[in-house]
Design an enzyme around this catalytic site. Structure first.
Site, PDB file in Angstrom:
ATOM      1  N   PHE A 182       0.832  -1.199   0.000  1.00 17.67           N
ATOM      2  CA  PHE A 182       0.000   0.000   0.000  1.00 17.67           C
ATOM      3  C   PHE A 182       0.866   1.247   0.000  1.00 17.67           C
ATOM      4  CE2 PHE A 182       0.792  -0.745   4.487  1.00 17.67           C
ATOM      5  CZ  PHE A 182       0.937   0.524   5.032  1.00 17.67           C
ATOM      6  N   CYS A 183       0.245   2.362  -0.407  1.00 19.32           N
ATOM      7  CA  CYS A 183       0.904   3.663  -0.414  1.00 19.32           C
ATOM      8  C   CYS A 183      -0.197   4.715  -0.319  1.00 19.32           C
ATOM      9  CB  CYS A 183       1.763   3.847  -1.662  1.00 19.32           C
ATOM     10  SG  CYS A 183       0.838   3.652  -3.209  1.00 19.32           S
ATOM     11  N   THR A 184       0.101   5.955  -0.614  1.00 23.04           N
ATOM     12  CA  THR A 184      -0.883   7.017  -0.430  1.00 23.04           C
ATOM     13  C   THR A 184      -2.089   6.850  -1.343  1.00 23.04           C
ATOM     14  OG1 THR A 184       0.931   8.519   0.116  1.00 23.04           O
ATOM     15  CG2 THR A 184      -1.216   9.509  -0.326  1.00 23.04           C
TER      16      THR A 184
END
Length: 247
Positions: A182-184
């Protein structure tokens, strides 16, 4: 009163005309008095825009008129003030730099998993096949420090180009687990998930839409702290409101 609509979106798709698009998109954005940043590269588009809702959505409609971008679905949040100082459209070698040219998301994505599914998995710690689930934060260390999922793996990278080596150093720890990267907003974890599958990890998913989509579609459970964003709002809480706090 929150009257400024903020959007972020990206799409990996071949753009041989990136240089020509630069002028077109800048002209459209300026005509609508929008501010933000659009990144273009041969591999796709990444954009962050803010302004009155009608103007922002008008820009998106114009963008979607190009069939290459017809399925672009921006993530939305609101703010009281304009979080960007100017309007920039840049042409880069990559819309998110990894320095790993074999990774071409437009040629095929790693499987994505919805926010609701991730929330359900984190509730039990297992996926639908009973395999242990771990979350892998693909962001830079200073972003992670503002907030992340409970128990998320954090390799303390300082820039995304360090991710490939970090993966090689730690891939044995991920074997036989279901990994949700996951990331922003989804762009980094999309490349990360493809690379993890390339090195032989079989049960890897990307969180569709990243943390921001998770905030938008769930109650934010299992996430601790806020989410760093690259504009003057600084951080957003699970309710997508600006927190303006950076340690």
């Amino acid at each position: 009163m929150n009257t400024i609509l903020n959007i972020s979106a990206y799409k990996f798709i071949p753009l041989p005309d990136a240089v020509a698009l630069q002028g077109t998109l800048l002209e459209r954005a300026l005509a609508l008095q929008l501010k933000g940043t659009i990144l273009l590269a041969g591999e796709g588009i990444n954009l962050f825009l803010a302004g009155p809702a009608e103007a922002v959505r008008g820009f998106v409609s114009q963008l979607q008129a190009d069939e290459r971008f017809s399925d672009v679905a921006p993530k939305e949040s609101w703010s009281e003030a304009q979080p960007f100082k100017k309007m920039l459209v840049k042409v880069k070698n990559e819309i998110i730099r990894m320095d790993h040219p074999t990774i071409q998301p437009s040629a095929g994505r790693a499987p994505a998993v919805s926010a609701a599914t991730v929330r359900r998995w984190l509730e039990t710690g297992f996926d639908d096949e009973g395999r242990a689930v771990v979350t892998l934060d693909t962001r830079n260390d200073f972003e992670v420090d503002q907030g992340t999922f409970e128990g998320a793996i954090d390799w303390r990278i300082t820039k995304f180009t360090e991710f490939p080596q970090a993966l090689l150093d730690h891939q044995a720890d991920l074997k036989d687990k279901t990994v949700v990267s996951f990331c922003t907003g989804g762009i980094r974890c999309e490349k990360a998930a493809i690379l993890m599958r390339e090195v032989g990890l079989d049960h890897v998913y990307q969180l569709e839409g990243g943390i921001l989509k998770y905030f938008e579609e769930t109650d934010g459970a299992h996430y601790q702290g806020n989410c760093f964003v690259f504009d003057e709002r600084r951080t957003l809480g699970p309710d997508l409101s600006a927190k303006n706090s950076v340690k």
